[in-house]
Design a protein around this motif. Structure first.
Motif, PDB file in Angstrom:
ATOM      1  N   ASP A 145       0.816  -1.211   0.000  1.00 43.41           N
ATOM      2  CA  ASP A 145       0.000   0.000   0.000  1.00 43.41           C
ATOM      3  C   ASP A 145       0.851   1.263   0.000  1.00 43.41           C
ATOM      4  OD1 ASP A 145      -2.332  -1.559   0.108  1.00 43.41           O
ATOM      5  OD2 ASP A 145      -2.188  -1.706   2.292  1.00 43.41           O
ATOM      6  N   TYR A 146       2.028   1.181   0.596  1.00 44.05           N
ATOM      7  CA  TYR A 146       2.945   2.318   0.673  1.00 44.05           C
ATOM      8  C   TYR A 146       4.315   1.872   0.156  1.00 44.05           C
ATOM      9  CZ  TYR A 146      -0.629   4.095   3.891  1.00 44.05           C
ATOM     10  OH  TYR A 146      -1.813   4.501   4.456  1.00 44.05           O
ATOM     11  N   PRO A 147       4.493   1.812  -1.180  1.00 47.75           N
ATOM     12  CA  PRO A 147       5.729   1.260  -1.768  1.00 47.75           C
ATOM     13  C   PRO A 147       7.003   1.978  -1.323  1.00 47.75           C
ATOM     14  CG  PRO A 147       4.018   1.514  -3.435  1.00 47.75           C
ATOM     15  CD  PRO A 147       3.522   2.214  -2.207  1.00 47.75           C
ATOM     16  N   LYS A 148       6.910   3.245  -1.008  1.00 47.75           N
ATOM     17  CA  LYS A 148       8.097   4.014  -0.655  1.00 47.75           C
ATOM     18  C   LYS A 148       8.297   4.143   0.858  1.00 47.75           C
ATOM     19  CE  LYS A 148       8.100   6.793  -4.889  1.00 47.75           C
ATOM     20  NZ  LYS A 148       8.120   8.170  -5.441  1.00 47.75           N
ATOM     21  N   GLY A 152      11.611   4.530   9.322  1.00 48.66           N
ATOM     22  CA  GLY A 152      11.425   5.770  10.068  1.00 48.66           C
ATOM     23  C   GLY A 152      10.031   6.351   9.928  1.00 48.66           C
ATOM     24  N   ASP A 153       9.359   6.057   8.805  1.00 45.74           N
ATOM     25  CA  ASP A 153       8.007   6.567   8.599  1.00 45.74           C
ATOM     26  C   ASP A 153       7.003   5.954   9.570  1.00 45.74           C
ATOM     27  OD1 ASP A 153       8.886   8.098   6.421  1.00 45.74           O
ATOM     28  OD2 ASP A 153       8.639   6.397   5.053  1.00 45.74           O
ATOM     29  N   ARG A 154       7.326   4.824  10.127  1.00 43.21           N
ATOM     30  CA  ARG A 154       6.407   4.118  11.015  1.00 43.21           C
ATOM     31  C   ARG A 154       6.442   4.646  12.446  1.00 43.21           C
ATOM     32  NH1 ARG A 154       4.863  -0.743   8.592  1.00 43.21           N
ATOM     33  NH2 ARG A 154       6.065  -1.336   6.763  1.00 43.21           N
ATOM     34  N   LEU A 155       7.338   5.578  12.742  1.00 43.38           N
ATOM     35  CA  LEU A 155       7.605   5.974  14.120  1.00 43.38           C
ATOM     36  C   LEU A 155       6.799   7.196  14.555  1.00 43.38           C
ATOM     37  CD1 LEU A 155      11.495   5.569  14.211  1.00 43.38           C
ATOM     38  CD2 LEU A 155       9.721   3.861  14.701  1.00 43.38           C
ATOM     39  N   THR A 156       6.371   7.160  15.812  1.00 38.66           N
ATOM     40  CA  THR A 156       5.773   8.303  16.496  1.00 38.66           C
ATOM     41  C   THR A 156       6.506   8.491  17.816  1.00 38.66           C
ATOM     42  OG1 THR A 156       3.584   7.978  15.509  1.00 38.66           O
ATOM     43  CG2 THR A 156       3.671   9.242  17.545  1.00 38.66           C
ATOM     44  N   TYR A 157       6.878   9.728  18.124  1.00 37.21           N
ATOM     45  CA  TYR A 157       7.616  10.035  19.349  1.00 37.21           C
ATOM     46  C   TYR A 157       6.730  10.863  20.281  1.00 37.21           C
ATOM     47  CZ  TYR A 157      11.539   8.989  16.216  1.00 37.21           C
ATOM     48  OH  TYR A 157      12.389   8.395  15.310  1.00 37.21           O
ATOM     49  N   ILE A 158       6.725  10.500  21.546  1.00 30.48           N
ATOM     50  CA  ILE A 158       5.925  11.223  22.536  1.00 30.48           C
ATOM     51  C   ILE A 158       6.799  11.553  23.749  1.00 30.48           C
ATOM     52  CG2 ILE A 158       3.864  11.216  23.977  1.00 30.48           C
ATOM     53  CD1 ILE A 158       4.115   8.604  21.295  1.00 30.48           C
ATOM     54  N   HIS A 181       5.166  13.829  18.082  1.00 28.03           N
ATOM     55  CA  HIS A 181       5.655  14.005  16.716  1.00 28.03           C
ATOM     56  C   HIS A 181       5.393  12.731  15.933  1.00 28.03           C
ATOM     57  CE1 HIS A 181       8.132  15.239  13.316  1.00 28.03           C
ATOM     58  NE2 HIS A 181       8.623  14.009  13.332  1.00 28.03           N
ATOM     59  N   LYS A 182       4.702  12.874  14.791  1.00 25.23           N
ATOM     60  CA  LYS A 182       4.410  11.745  13.913  1.00 25.23           C
ATOM     61  C   LYS A 182       5.216  11.884  12.628  1.00 25.23           C
ATOM     62  CE  LYS A 182      -0.364  11.129  15.542  1.00 25.23           C
ATOM     63  NZ  LYS A 182      -1.791  11.032  15.133  1.00 25.23           N
ATOM     64  N   ASN A 183       5.993  10.848  12.293  1.00 25.60           N
ATOM     65  CA  ASN A 183       6.730  10.884  11.038  1.00 25.60           C
ATOM     66  C   ASN A 183       5.820  10.683   9.831  1.00 25.60           C
ATOM     67  OD1 ASN A 183       9.117  11.380  12.306  1.00 25.60           O
ATOM     68  ND2 ASN A 183       9.947   9.315  12.095  1.00 25.60           N
ATOM     69  N   LEU A 184       4.732   9.924  10.001  1.00 27.89           N
ATOM     70  CA  LEU A 184       3.762   9.709   8.938  1.00 27.89           C
ATOM     71  C   LEU A 184       2.420  10.276   9.388  1.00 27.89           C
ATOM     72  CD1 LEU A 184       3.328   8.446   6.127  1.00 27.89           C
ATOM     73  CD2 LEU A 184       2.550   6.371   7.273  1.00 27.89           C
ATOM     74  N   TYR A 185       1.892  11.245   8.650  1.00 33.20           N
ATOM     75  CA  TYR A 185       0.657  11.905   9.050  1.00 33.20           C
ATOM     76  C   TYR A 185      -0.035  12.443   7.802  1.00 33.20           C
ATOM     77  CZ  TYR A 185       3.170  16.282   8.253  1.00 33.20           C
ATOM     78  OH  TYR A 185       3.861  17.322   7.680  1.00 33.20           O
ATOM     79  N   ASN A 186      -1.289  12.786   7.949  1.00 34.16           N
ATOM     80  CA  ASN A 186      -2.066  13.370   6.857  1.00 34.16           C
ATOM     81  C   ASN A 186      -2.029  14.889   6.994  1.00 34.16           C
ATOM     82  OD1 ASN A 186      -3.965  14.293   5.018  1.00 34.16           O
ATOM     83  ND2 ASN A 186      -5.400  12.622   5.411  1.00 34.16           N
ATOM     84  N   PRO A 187      -1.290  15.583   6.128  1.00 33.25           N
ATOM     85  CA  PRO A 187      -1.140  17.039   6.302  1.00 33.25           C
ATOM     86  C   PRO A 187      -2.427  17.816   6.096  1.00 33.25           C
ATOM     87  CG  PRO A 187      -0.217  16.328   4.198  1.00 33.25           C
ATOM     88  CD  PRO A 187      -0.570  15.075   4.953  1.00 33.25           C
ATOM     89  N   HIS A 188      -3.463  17.183   5.521  1.00 34.04           N
ATOM     90  CA  HIS A 188      -4.734  17.876   5.295  1.00 34.04           C
ATOM     91  C   HIS A 188      -5.581  17.947   6.570  1.00 34.04           C
ATOM     92  CE1 HIS A 188      -3.974  17.970   1.000  1.00 34.04           C
ATOM     93  NE2 HIS A 188      -3.760  16.661   1.000  1.00 34.04           N
ATOM     94  N   VAL A 189      -5.303  17.092   7.549  1.00 32.71           N
ATOM     95  CA  VAL A 189      -6.148  17.063   8.743  1.00 32.71           C
ATOM     96  C   VAL A 189      -5.372  17.195  10.051  1.00 32.71           C
ATOM     97  CG1 VAL A 189      -7.913  15.686   7.598  1.00 32.71           C
ATOM     98  CG2 VAL A 189      -6.089  14.527   8.857  1.00 32.71           C
ATOM     99  N   GLU A 190      -4.045  17.081  10.022  1.00 34.66           N
ATOM    100  CA  GLU A 190      -3.291  17.152  11.265  1.00 34.66           C
ATOM    101  C   GLU A 190      -1.883  17.660  11.007  1.00 34.66           C
ATOM    102  OE1 GLU A 190      -2.750  13.304  13.031  1.00 34.66           O
ATOM    103  OE2 GLU A 190      -2.131  12.374  11.157  1.00 34.66           O
ATOM    104  N   ASN A 191      -1.206  18.016  12.100  1.00 37.46           N
ATOM    105  CA  ASN A 191       0.177  18.455  12.028  1.00 37.46           C
ATOM    106  C   ASN A 191       1.101  17.326  12.453  1.00 37.46           C
ATOM    107  OD1 ASN A 191      -0.648  21.140  11.378  1.00 37.46           O
ATOM    108  ND2 ASN A 191      -0.982  21.553  13.566  1.00 37.46           N
TER     109      ASN A 191
END
Length: 280
Positions: A145-148, A152-158, A181-191
């Motif tokens: 689903d996410y070829p690229k 590191g994209d899977r990580l979230t730091y709290i 901090h989320k490395n992978l997020y939807n920029p249209h709905v969250e930061n």
């Protein structure tokens, strides 16, 4: 459902009123004392982390469940048909430092954490201060689903700062500023960077029973999510601590329950669950 919420509210009021006089007396007479016992019995208030740390060489085995929304009614057995699970453990390296790890079935997340004491009310400080840092690894994301996608994209730091004060033998309060901090997020709905402020407390009802509540305000919350609000009961049974709870956030990871609370208490859309700790 309205009857259920009414009953829960009435029980809370009855417990609070019955303890009010004793609470006021204790606050007036012992609010300046230092306390040797922790402000909280469990490692969590409800889902929010508490300022309790495992003692040196002490191991906590943790099993938690969050079921589906009770709004589904009897057809979904009030959410029991849709359970999610957390299994993990926390180990006290010394008296001020612990490490933990857990696996969550929701989004197949692995979580690692470190918890460390910076100040202690029991040794004369006005409050207990704990640092808490976690890393979440989302393994639900598929390469197809996410070829690229990279690791590191899977990580979230709290990062959280837990600040509590034991007001009396029965009442403890806590404030929790946090950064996510989320490395992978939807920029249209969250930061990618999000800030939140949590608050919670514990009211001791009997020797082995307490009422806990917590709330988290998100400064960067999308409109379709809610701020998490949770209420629970702590039951102490020998070497076990059993927490029964209701919350509007089904996730149990630090980043998940704070930022993705989808339930609405006002519409009867919330989740039942429990946390079970076994101390070794």
């Amino acid at each position: 459902m309205k009857n259920f919420l009414g009953l829960l509210f009435c029980l809370t009021v009855v417990f609070s009123v019955s303890a009010q006089d004793d609470l006021l007396a204790e606050i007036d007479s012992v609010s300046t004392q230092d306390y040797d016992t922790p402000a909280f019995k469990g490692l969590q208030i409800v889902t929010l982390q508490s300022t309790k740390i495992p003692a040196a060489k002490e191991f906590y085995f943790v099993v938690s469940h969050r079921f589906g929304s009770v709004k589904g009614g009897i057809s979904e057995f009030f959410g029991m048909d849709m359970a999610t699970t957390k299994i993990g453990g926390a180990y006290g390296i010394n008296e001020w430092l612990s490490v933990s790890a857990s696996r969550h079935t929701l989004l197949k997340v692995y979580e690692t954490a470190v918890k460390y004491r910076l100040a202690n009310q029991a040794t004369g400080a006005p409050v207990t201060v704990i640092g808490y840092n976690t890393i979440d690894i989302n393994t639900f994301l598929e390469k197809e689903d996410y070829p690229k996608i990279e690791f590191g994209d899977r990580l979230t730091y709290i990062s959280q700062l837990l600040v509590s004060r034991k007001i009396s033998d029965r009442l403890s309060l806590e404030m929790v500023p946090m950064y996510i901090h989320k490395n992978l997020y939807n920029p249209h709905v969250e930061n990618d960077d999000q800030f939140s402020l949590g608050a919670g407390g514990r009211l001791k009802l009997t020797k082995r029973l307490s009422l806990n509540m917590e709330y988290v305000y998100n400064f960067d919350k999308p409109d379709f999510y809610q701020n998490p609000l949770s209420v629970g009961l702590d039951l102490e049974t020998g070497g076990h601590i059993f927490q029964l709870l209701f919350t509007n956030s089904q996730a149990m990871t630090e980043g998940g329950y704070v930022t993705t609370a989808a339930g609405d208490w006002g519409k009867g859309d919330f989740f039942f669950g429990f946390n079970l700790y076994r101390v070794f």
